[in-house]
Design a protein around this motif. Sequence first.
Motif, PDB file in Angstrom:
ATOM      1  N   LYS A 323       8.147 -53.782-142.895  1.00 34.87           N
ATOM      2  CA  LYS A 323       9.310 -54.469-142.324  1.00 34.87           C
ATOM      3  C   LYS A 323       8.957 -55.851-141.753  1.00 34.87           C
ATOM      4  O   LYS A 323       9.801 -56.497-141.149  1.00 34.87           O
ATOM      5  CB  LYS A 323      10.017 -53.607-141.275  1.00 34.87           C
ATOM      6  N   ASN A 355       9.148 -53.419-151.998  1.00 39.21           N
ATOM      7  CA  ASN A 355      10.391 -53.545-151.235  1.00 39.21           C
ATOM      8  C   ASN A 355      11.340 -52.455-151.702  1.00 39.21           C
ATOM      9  O   ASN A 355      12.121 -52.640-152.652  1.00 39.21           O
ATOM     10  CB  ASN A 355      11.033 -54.922-151.459  1.00 39.21           C
ATOM     11  N   LEU A 358      15.587 -51.133-146.656  1.00 32.40           N
ATOM     12  CA  LEU A 358      15.482 -51.856-145.389  1.00 32.40           C
ATOM     13  C   LEU A 358      14.524 -51.214-144.399  1.00 32.40           C
ATOM     14  O   LEU A 358      14.075 -51.871-143.457  1.00 32.40           O
ATOM     15  CB  LEU A 358      16.872 -52.000-144.755  1.00 32.40           C
ATOM     16  N   PRO A 364       9.279 -60.675-147.928  1.00 28.10           N
ATOM     17  CA  PRO A 364      10.585 -61.101-147.411  1.00 28.10           C
ATOM     18  C   PRO A 364      11.666 -61.058-148.478  1.00 28.10           C
ATOM     19  O   PRO A 364      11.384 -61.131-149.675  1.00 28.10           O
ATOM     20  CB  PRO A 364      10.313 -62.544-146.961  1.00 28.10           C
ATOM     21  N   TYR A 365      12.882 -60.927-148.033  1.00 22.69           N
ATOM     22  CA  TYR A 365      14.051 -61.023-148.892  1.00 22.69           C
ATOM     23  C   TYR A 365      14.964 -62.081-148.270  1.00 22.69           C
ATOM     24  O   TYR A 365      14.780 -62.472-147.098  1.00 22.69           O
ATOM     25  CB  TYR A 365      14.748 -59.668-149.022  1.00 22.69           C
ATOM     26  N   HIS A 368      15.695 -62.888-144.279  1.00 24.81           N
ATOM     27  CA  HIS A 368      14.784 -62.245-143.343  1.00 24.81           C
ATOM     28  C   HIS A 368      14.029 -63.289-142.531  1.00 24.81           C
ATOM     29  O   HIS A 368      13.735 -64.392-143.009  1.00 24.81           O
ATOM     30  CB  HIS A 368      13.797 -61.341-144.078  1.00 24.81           C
TER      31      HIS A 368
END
Length: 396
Positions: A323, A355, A358, A364-365, A368
Amino acid sequence: MSKPRTGYQLQVSLLLAALLVLAGCVAGRTGAAGTSVRAEQRFPYPLKVVDKRATYQTKAVFYNLRNSMGKRILFGQQDATQYGIGWRDEPDRSDVKSVSGSHPALYGWDVAELVNARRRGRPANDSVLVRHRQLVIDAYERGGFNTFCWHMDNFVTGRNFYDTTGVVVKAILPGGAQHAAYVSALDVITDYFNNLRAADGTLVPVIFRPFHEHTGSWFWWGKRHCTREEFVQLWQFTVRYLRDKKQVHNLLFAYSPDRVPDMAEYFERYPGDEYVDVLGFDDYSDFDKITTPNKGVATLAAIVGEAGRRGKIAALTEAGLEKITAPAWFNDNLLGQIKADPQARQIAYLMVWRNAHLGHFYAPYPGHASVPGFLEFQADSLTVFEQDHPRLYTVP
């Protein structure tokens, strides 16, 4: 005007012409592994790879990754183009590309998806398996490279890789009750890798990373569940079966323990230099914080040293912060600490995990908080993404 040739001179000329034709045929012929002799001659020195009959492109990956150490670090992610946060199976998409403009240079996959599907009766032309294969081929054709791990189901109980009940390693070794089941799984892998071909027919090179994190005991092949001798025997049998019996010649083999207290522990179950191409290391803890000294960095530095002495590739084969709770993790915690060590920074590549959703993501997406730090990581002159054209499959 030249003088007419004598019969002897004519015979010599014809013999020389025949030799030249033969030399041309030899130089251009293709061997059983799909490698041309002419291409092989382009390597400036003999390559110490596990498979001496590996395809030219597979040897080129080894050569280029070895030569890149100290100059660049290729970035990768597990399952990058297969799914991400809020999407699945969309053309030419990855969360990494959505935030950075480029896919990673390295793609991680799991051969367990293929083995489990085939052993449960799904045909090789199943649409899901065909789609998975195409993602791997696409990565190769764009210039990226592929690595496969194997989260093997428990061959004794039939449950997943986290089930450590039963004495599995001993059971799947030659003479064991589940050896035939293990060989059957290897045959599925053989069929997959021997038919993993690009549009031009080239076999796609793969770094194969079985039995990873064996220094822990959360998988059934882990340290508490088999002896050193059994683990080494299993590794060596697997390599010989794929390479020698089944003639799979597009693989490099990666050894990747989890965190270790020292290099004696790292090599405690090492199968030998003749069975390993990549010295890897999985670490999901030491880069959580910025510390001096950093144990993960120290281990990477030691691995680089061993890779230099043994003629291997050094890599951080798995890492990540779930995360990404530290927004600057990529640039500060990971790259910053690795770069600060003159030896650790010589690893050839590093890979973060997938990924999935959540609650479980490592890159990262869009939107984020870690995106700015990740873009700094990408912009660093040491990191390489796919758009940087790593040129892995040819040798100048």
